[in-house]
Design an enzyme around this catalytic site. Structure first.
Site, short mmCIF file in Angstrom:
data_model
loop_
_atom_site.label_atom_id
_atom_site.label_comp_id
_atom_site.label_asym_id
_atom_site.label_seq_id
_atom_site.Cartn_x
_atom_site.Cartn_y
_atom_site.Cartn_z
N ARG A 113 0.50 -11.58 13.52
CA ARG A 113 -0.48 -11.22 12.46
C ARG A 113 0.05 -11.18 11.20
NH1 ARG A 113 -4.43 -9.08 12.44
NH2 ARG A 113 -3.77 -7.03 11.41
N GLU A 120 -8.76 -11.54 10.69
CA GLU A 120 -9.24 -10.20 10.37
C GLU A 120 -10.03 -10.38 9.06
OE1 GLU A 120 -6.44 -6.99 9.82
OE2 GLU A 120 -7.86 -5.33 10.31
N TYR A 161 -7.40 6.76 13.06
CA TYR A 161 -7.09 5.37 12.47
C TYR A 161 -8.34 4.39 12.64
CZ TYR A 161 -6.36 0.86 11.50
OH TYR A 161 -6.43 -0.58 10.95
N HIS A 193 -3.26 -10.82 9.23
CA HIS A 193 -3.55 -9.57 8.73
C HIS A 193 -4.90 -9.48 7.58
CE1 HIS A 193 -2.42 -5.27 7.08
NE2 HIS A 193 -3.32 -5.17 8.10
N ASN A 218 0.95 -1.33 0.05
CA ASN A 218 0.04 -0.13 0.11
C ASN A 218 0.99 1.38 -0.13
OD1 ASN A 218 -2.18 1.42 0.11
ND2 ASN A 218 -3.09 0.75 2.24
N ASP A 245 -7.23 -2.29 17.82
CA ASP A 245 -5.93 -1.88 17.01
C ASP A 245 -5.49 -0.45 17.59
OD1 ASP A 245 -3.78 -1.68 15.47
OD2 ASP A 245 -5.06 -2.02 13.52
N HIS A 298 -2.41 0.70 16.76
CA HIS A 298 -1.89 1.21 15.39
C HIS A 298 -0.61 1.79 15.83
CE1 HIS A 298 -1.93 1.89 11.19
NE2 HIS A 298 -2.74 0.80 11.04
N ARG A 324 -13.43 -6.10 16.33
CA ARG A 324 -12.77 -5.16 16.50
C ARG A 324 -13.49 -3.62 16.61
NH1 ARG A 324 -8.10 -2.60 12.39
NH2 ARG A 324 -9.53 -1.11 12.08
N GLU A 348 1.73 -7.34 11.52
CA GLU A 348 1.17 -7.08 10.35
C GLU A 348 2.04 -6.74 9.37
OE1 GLU A 348 -2.18 -4.61 11.19
OE2 GLU A 348 -1.21 -2.94 10.40
N ASP A 374 -6.34 -3.56 1.85
CA ASP A 374 -5.16 -3.40 0.89
C ASP A 374 -4.47 -4.51 0.62
OD1 ASP A 374 -4.57 -2.23 3.59
OD2 ASP A 374 -2.45 -2.63 3.05
N TRP A 415 1.40 6.89 12.15
CA TRP A 415 0.14 6.66 11.69
C TRP A 415 -0.16 5.22 12.14
CZ3 TRP A 415 -2.53 3.55 8.06
CH2 TRP A 415 -3.77 3.80 8.01
N HIS A 474 -14.72 -5.53 11.60
CA HIS A 474 -14.59 -4.12 11.89
C HIS A 474 -15.91 -3.57 12.31
CE1 HIS A 474 -10.41 -3.52 9.68
NE2 HIS A 474 -10.11 -4.73 10.49
N GLU A 522 -3.95 -4.95 19.74
CA GLU A 522 -3.11 -4.94 18.28
C GLU A 522 -1.95 -3.85 18.24
OE1 GLU A 522 -5.58 -6.15 15.08
OE2 GLU A 522 -4.17 -4.88 13.45
O1 EZ4 Z 1 -3.41 0.05 8.62
O2 EZ4 Z 1 -3.13 -2.46 6.04
O3 EZ4 Z 1 -5.37 -4.06 11.25
N1 EZ4 Z 1 -5.11 -3.56 10.19
C1 EZ4 Z 1 -4.42 -2.62 9.93
C2 EZ4 Z 1 -4.50 -2.05 8.44
C3 EZ4 Z 1 -3.27 -1.05 8.06
C4 EZ4 Z 1 -3.16 -1.09 6.57
C5 EZ4 Z 1 -1.79 -0.33 5.91
O4 EZ4 Z 1 -1.72 -0.45 4.80
O5 EZ4 Z 1 -3.83 -2.26 10.55
O6 EZ4 Z 1 -5.56 -1.23 8.29
CO CO Z 2 -3.63 -3.40 12.37
#
Ligand code: EZ4
Ligand code: CO
Length: 405
Positions: free
Chosen positions: A285, A341, A159, A314, A37, A212, A214, A147, A264, A318, A405, A122, A238
């Protein structure tokens, strides 16, 4: 069975995907997902300039040797771009082997360990009320694991909260540069426990919940969050902290029994080795696409099983349906499978390019017994959706400092 040609396709059927197709002199072909991605064309170039010329004429049955040749043989092991390229080649070769054998890939891995694949959905929203209303729908739909992500007041664009409103979390081709989202760790840590408290107060403990982070926290902040969330019994937290410094997870472990999921962005089993053998994480993951294919994922699953670590691949939007279906085969086989997921079966334009058969029933996915991976790639349809340059967002703290991010 010689490899005669390898084609690479880039299409934007809703979002960008890179697809590899390996053709052989026996007329059998296989497909793999090479999507990275926001850096898609780097993988295309790596494949076309450096990988494909070496593979023409090789025996498509020699999956392990080809994997070692591309990994060790490059001298420059590892890295997101090269492993996405190797992952796609490896997946396509397993697809070919399955088709030649007349068996789904899970049979080649050792057969089914379970009837179907339990997934986590999700659920997100702009407010706690919206998350709870979406959670009610997910429970009614039969999901057993969910999640939860919620917009943190004051950090709009948080996010995982855009959902299907805005192409999930990034706009494809509409922005010349990465969008920027604000972030405040203080606001986040003050808000998230309330989300899970409200979810448990409303729906009880019958539904399994995860979240998550992130990679937004430091180890001690993650330890604090894990401890605060303990009464709400998460299945896992996560990406609490980035993985580059695995000892951060030792700090988390010393303070909380909230289970941890990570991986991931792992490219190889080596990324996970220290975390797994020290039992710092509970779920790994890694994806077929970014972890170098089915060959290393099978090894990772077996290694993780020695340490009570389960697989939770994961499943973001994407990753193409080829990766999704490759995960179905691994998930059906792996004795230490945890949960998959899942973001739904996709849009009509996605399904026009990638055709596959899978059924969701009571939060579990059943696949049909087709030889190989079980995805048909429609080249003519793919051409209708040309690549659009796109970026993931970046995060900045309120004072402008760049953050994960
Ligand atoms: O942000 O795959 O758990 N899922 C994630 C994803 C990632 C994307 C990044 O390209 O964290 O949504
Ligand atoms: Co994630």
């Amino acid at each position: 069975m010689k490899i005669t040609e390898i084609k690479v396709f880039v299409c934007c059927s809703g979002r960008n995907f890179v697809t590899v197709k390996i053709l052989t002199d026996k007329g059998v072909y296989g497909i793999g997902d090479a999507t990275l991605n926001g850096r898609e064309l780097a993988v295309v170039s790596y494949l076309e300039e450096h990988v494909i010329p070496c593979l023409i004429g090789k025996d498509a049955h020699q999956i392990e040797d080809i994997w070692q040749y591309l990994y060790k043989g490059a001298y420059w092991q590892n890295g997101a771009v090269s492993m996405a390229a190797i992952g796609a080649i490896d997946t396509a070769l397993w697809d070919i082997k399955g088709k030649v054998a007349g068996l789904p890939v899970y049979q080649l891995l050792g057969g089914k360990s379970r009837r179907a694949v339990t997934v986590y959905a999700h659920v997100n929203g702009e407010s706690i009320e919206e998350v709870l209303s979406n959670l009610e729908k997910a429970i009614a739909d039969g999901y057993k694991v969910v999640r939860l992500q919620c917009t943190i007041p004051g950090t709009e664009g948080t996010y995982g909260t855009l959902g299907d409103k805005k192409n999930y979390y990034e706009l494809q081709g509409n922005r010349p540069l990465p969008p920027e989202h604000p972030w405040s760790t203080t606001k986040y840590l003050n808000f998230i426990p309330e989300l899970f408290k409200r979810a448990r107060d409303t729906f009880g403990y019958g539904i399994e919940l995860c979240h998550d982070v992130h990679s937004r926290l430091t180890p001690i902040e993650a330890a604090q969050l894990g401890k605060t969330l303990e009464p709400f019994k998460l299945k896992f937290l996560e990406d609490a902290v980035t993985y580059e410094n695995p000892e951060g997870y030792k700090i988390i472990r010393n303070h909380t029994t909230t289970p941890m999921a990570l991986g991931e962005k792992f490219n190889t089993i080596w990324d996970a080795k220290h975390l797994i053998e020290n039992q710092y994480i509970d779920f790994v993951r890694t994806a077929v696409t970014h972890g170098g294919g089915i060959t290393p994922l099978k090894k990772l699953a077996d290694f993780a099983s020695l340490y009570h670590v389960r697989m939770a691949p994961h499943g973001a939007p994407d990753l193409s349906p080829i990766c999704f279906m490759a995960h179905m085969h691994l998930d059906l086989w792996a004795p230490n499978f945890g949960v998959q997921e899942f973001i739904g079966f996709g849009t009509p334009e996605l399904n026009e390019v990638f055709n596959f058969q899978a059924q969701l029933k009571d939060g579990e996915i059943y696949i049909e017994d087709k030889p190989g991976i079980g995805v048909e790639f429609n080249e003519e349809a793919a051409i209708k959706y040309p690549y659009k340059r796109s970026y993931l967002p970046v995060s900045r703290l309120e004072d402008g400092t760049l953050w994960n991010w």
